[in-house]
Design a protein around this motif. Structure first.
Motif, short mmCIF file in Angstrom:
data_model
loop_
_atom_site.label_atom_id
_atom_site.label_comp_id
_atom_site.label_asym_id
_atom_site.label_seq_id
_atom_site.Cartn_x
_atom_site.Cartn_y
_atom_site.Cartn_z
N TYR A 177 0.83 -1.21 0.00
CA TYR A 177 0.00 0.00 0.00
C TYR A 177 0.86 1.25 0.00
N ARG A 178 1.88 1.30 0.85
CA ARG A 178 2.72 2.50 0.95
C ARG A 178 3.45 2.78 -0.36
N ASP A 179 3.91 1.74 -1.05
CA ASP A 179 4.58 1.94 -2.34
C ASP A 179 3.65 2.64 -3.33
N LEU A 180 2.40 2.15 -3.40
CA LEU A 180 1.44 2.76 -4.31
C LEU A 180 1.08 4.17 -3.86
N GLU A 181 0.90 4.35 -2.56
CA GLU A 181 0.50 5.66 -2.06
C GLU A 181 1.61 6.69 -2.25
N ASP A 182 2.86 6.29 -2.01
CA ASP A 182 3.97 7.23 -2.17
C ASP A 182 4.06 7.72 -3.61
N ASP A 183 3.89 6.81 -4.56
CA ASP A 183 3.91 7.21 -5.97
C ASP A 183 2.77 8.17 -6.28
N PHE A 184 1.59 7.86 -5.74
CA PHE A 184 0.42 8.70 -5.99
C PHE A 184 0.60 10.10 -5.40
N VAL A 185 1.07 10.17 -4.15
CA VAL A 185 1.27 11.46 -3.50
C VAL A 185 2.30 12.29 -4.25
N ARG A 234 -6.93 1.50 -7.05
CA ARG A 234 -5.91 0.50 -6.69
C ARG A 234 -5.59 0.57 -5.20
N LEU A 235 -5.50 1.79 -4.68
CA LEU A 235 -5.27 1.93 -3.24
C LEU A 235 -6.44 1.34 -2.44
N GLN A 236 -7.65 1.56 -2.90
CA GLN A 236 -8.83 1.05 -2.20
C GLN A 236 -8.86 -0.47 -2.23
N GLN A 237 -8.44 -1.05 -3.35
CA GLN A 237 -8.40 -2.51 -3.44
C GLN A 237 -7.40 -3.12 -2.47
N VAL A 238 -6.22 -2.49 -2.36
CA VAL A 238 -5.22 -3.00 -1.41
C VAL A 238 -5.72 -2.86 0.02
N GLY A 242 -8.63 -3.24 0.95
CA GLY A 242 -9.52 -4.37 1.15
C GLY A 242 -8.83 -5.71 1.14
N GLY A 243 -7.51 -5.71 0.89
CA GLY A 243 -6.75 -6.96 0.95
C GLY A 243 -6.44 -7.58 -0.39
N TRP A 244 -6.63 -6.83 -1.50
CA TRP A 244 -6.47 -7.42 -2.83
C TRP A 244 -5.57 -6.53 -3.71
N VAL A 245 -4.83 -7.19 -4.59
CA VAL A 245 -4.06 -6.50 -5.62
C VAL A 245 -4.50 -7.05 -6.97
N LYS A 246 -4.83 -6.15 -7.89
CA LYS A 246 -5.21 -6.56 -9.23
C LYS A 246 -4.00 -6.44 -10.14
N THR A 247 -3.61 -7.54 -10.74
CA THR A 247 -2.44 -7.55 -11.60
C THR A 247 -2.80 -7.09 -13.02
N ASP A 248 -1.79 -6.94 -13.85
CA ASP A 248 -2.02 -6.44 -15.20
C ASP A 248 -2.89 -7.38 -16.03
N ASP A 249 -2.92 -8.66 -15.69
CA ASP A 249 -3.76 -9.60 -16.44
C ASP A 249 -5.20 -9.64 -15.93
N GLY A 250 -5.53 -8.73 -14.99
CA GLY A 250 -6.90 -8.62 -14.49
C GLY A 250 -7.25 -9.57 -13.37
N GLN A 251 -6.29 -10.34 -12.89
CA GLN A 251 -6.54 -11.29 -11.80
C GLN A 251 -6.31 -10.62 -10.45
N TYR A 252 -7.10 -11.03 -9.46
CA TYR A 252 -6.94 -10.52 -8.11
C TYR A 252 -6.10 -11.49 -7.28
N HIS A 253 -5.20 -10.94 -6.48
CA HIS A 253 -4.38 -11.74 -5.57
C HIS A 253 -4.52 -11.18 -4.17
N ARG A 254 -4.80 -12.08 -3.23
CA ARG A 254 -4.99 -11.64 -1.86
C ARG A 254 -3.64 -11.28 -1.22
N VAL A 255 -3.59 -10.12 -0.55
CA VAL A 255 -2.39 -9.73 0.18
C VAL A 255 -2.68 -9.52 1.67
N ASP A 256 -3.97 -9.56 2.05
CA ASP A 256 -4.32 -9.30 3.45
C ASP A 256 -5.74 -9.76 3.72
N SER A 257 -6.00 -10.16 4.98
CA SER A 257 -7.35 -10.61 5.38
C SER A 257 -7.92 -9.79 6.53
#
Length: 550
Positions: free
Chosen positions: A356-364, A383-387, A389-404
């Motif tokens: 999340y911080r990597d994405l947020e730092d780039d955005f800020v 993308r920040l909202q998805q993370v 919620g515990g999910w990352v969406k990759t370039d191929d459109g698939q979701y991968h869980r990173v947190d519960s």
């Protein structure tokens, strides 16, 4: 076989012989006096007292004289000594900033009578959303408690501090021991430091900790050595397993507390046997020291080797005993506001927080460099909202869980609502809808869905499942969700109009009960920024960009 009580009339007195299990019921009847020589309870021989005994004592047998007294009409005034005392006005405690509702005042009166003049124990069975925390804080203030231990689910630890600040104006030192406090050893260290500060300054101390930490070393050993004026078990149904570690810890803590207060909207979430361990903490004299004996009395055993509970028995007696220290308030009390909001928070795991911080730092950085505008900011915010919620969406459109964390928070919340209440959970993403179904399953509930991919609204309205997972874009105008009085906002839209529509799906014509909106937020994430913007009735994306660029 349930032992019967027997009532007779002798020499102008009602004599009541009752089993020990009815002790507190006998004491509560006005005019009660224990006749040690005859080992009976004695009462004035009036029709009023006869009727009170008849309605209060289960399995009552009676003599002809007692039966005749029941049918007699009162033709002369009873002696003044026998008249019921007038109900005194309730004096609210000093330092209370909030005006309580009528049912909260009655709950407070009930609690103080039993804490001060009774066995020092009360169960406030107030359903979620009707204000049990305020009643507990009124008790805390009225008792002038100096050392208070508050134990609750992890998500509620910071909520208690917020409620204390909102409702009380007292010089109370508060230490909140949630995950931000670190290890259990660190939690013990912080509690010790605050205790020393409280002793040095002469101020009262409130220690707020979650159930999964209270029984662990070294905090447990420290807590069991302290003389607590008041121990509060919030969502006390978490103690229902007699052999559970938290439940056994509260069994040990009981003797260290001058007063014990349990709070729950669902005291018996799964079966009548759930009462035992909670009352073991509150007052073990009510149901006795043995769970095996309690189960034998109130459960019918069958199945393989007669080790399975197949039915329940003597439930009237169990309810009567519970009532001796239990005050119930349902969601249907008349002086509640039509809708209430509450926020529960969770912490992302370290791995998810790094993503999340990597994405947020780039955005800020892009916002502050002027390389991003409202026109293209939404994708990055999504993308920040998805993370969060515990999910990352990759370039191929698939979701991968990173947190519960948020999914676990939802499961926790559903468990506290209980198995008998329909619930609507609003989400933005398909991955969040999947998380709702997993959380419902973990809590033991059936779930259905209303979204772009599934329309199971009618089945839910007909009662097929307790939980309905609703995609925000599908649960808008014209959808009636008034079967539920609980709406949970799992992930939010950036549209103020869609947000208002979500709230209006349960709070609309046809809703006959007060509504509780529960907001689930990941701490220190875009979740909080979105909620702040919606609370201010602001345009979400512009508001976030201004907040970051300020």
């Amino acid at each position: 076989m349930l032992e019967a009580a027997f009532a007779d009339v002798v020499a102008g007195r009602i004599l009541l012989r009752a089993p020990f299990a009815n002790l507190l019921l006998c004491k509560r009847i006005p005019g009660a006096a224990w006749d040690k020589a005859r080992r009976v309870w004695a009462y004035p021989a009036t029709p009023r007292h006869a009727r009170l005994i008849q309605t209060s004592i289960p399995c009552l047998e009676a003599s002809d004289k007692f039966a005749e007294l029941l049918t007699r009409r009162t033709t002369t005034p009873e002696p003044p000594a026998q008249a019921p005392e007038p109900q005194p006005a309730v004096e609210l405690p000093a330092g209370l900033k909030t005006t309580p509702w009528r049912h909260q005042i009655e709950a407070f009166r009930f609690a103080m009578e039993r804490l001060v003049r009774g066995a020092g124990a009360v169960l406030l069975a107030l359903e979620m959303g009707v204000g049990k925390t305020l009643v507990a804080l009124m008790v805390l203030a009225a008792m002038a408690a100096r050392r208070i231990l508050i134990c609750c689910p992890l998500r509620v630890v910071p909520v208690w501090q917020q409620q204390i600040e909102r409702h009380l104006n007292l010089p109370l030192i508060v230490v909140t021991l949630d995950d931000s406090a670190g290890s259990v050893a660190n939690k013990k260290k912080l509690a010790e430091e605050k205790l020393r500060l409280a002793e040095a300054t002469g101020r009262p101390l409130a220690v707020i900790i979650n159930y999964d930490s209270v029984w662990r070393a070294p905090f447990a050993e420290w807590a069991e050595k302290q003389p607590w004026d008041l121990i509060i078990a919030d969502e006390s149904h978490r103690l229902k397993a007699p052999g559970g570690k938290a439940s056994l810890a509260f069994k040990r803590l009981r003797s260290r507390a001058r007063a014990r207060l349990a709070l729950t909207g669902t005291p018996l979430p799964h079966s009548p046997l759930d009462a035992y361990a909670q009352f073991r903490f509150l007052d073990p004299s009510i149901f006795g020291p043995s769970f095996a004996a309690f189960r034998q009395k109130y459960a019918v055993m069958g199945g393989f080797q007669k080790k399975q509970v197949t039915a329940f028995q003597h439930l009237d007696e169990l309810e009567a005993l519970m009532k001796t220290i239990t005050f119930r308030v349902s969601k249907d009390v008349l002086d509640l506001p039509p809708e209430t909001h509450v926020t529960y928070e969770c912490d992302l795991s370290p791995d998810a927080l790094r993503v999340y911080r990597d994405l947020e730092d780039d955005f800020v950085a892009e916002v502050r460099d002027g390389r991003i505008t409202a026109a293209n900011a939404m994708v990055k915010l999504l993308r920040l909202q998805q993370v969060a919620g515990g999910w990352v969406k990759t370039d191929d459109g698939q979701y991968h869980r990173v947190d519960s964390a948020k999914q676990n928070l939802l499961a926790d919340t559903l468990e506290d609502i209980g198995p008998n209440e329909p619930v609507v959970v609003f989400c933005r993403f398909h991955a969040d809808l999947d998380a709702v179904h997993e959380a419902a399953k973990a809590a033991g509930f059936q779930s259905l869905e209303l979204s772009g991919r599934r329309d199971e609204l009618k089945r839910w309205q007909e009662g097929e499942a307790q939980v309905l997972a609703v995609q925000i874009s599908a649960g808008g105008v014209g959808v009636d969700l008034t079967r539920a009085r609980y709406s949970i906002l799992y992930s939010l839209s950036f549209s103020l109009g869609e947000y208002d529509q979500c709230l209006a799906r349960t709070h609309r014509p046809g809703q006959l009960r007060p509504v509780l909106h529960i907001h689930l937020l990941a701490k220190n994430t875009v979740d909080e920024r979105i909620q702040r913007a919606l609370d201010r009735r602001a345009e979400v994306v512009d508001s976030i960009l201004k907040e970051i660029g300020a």
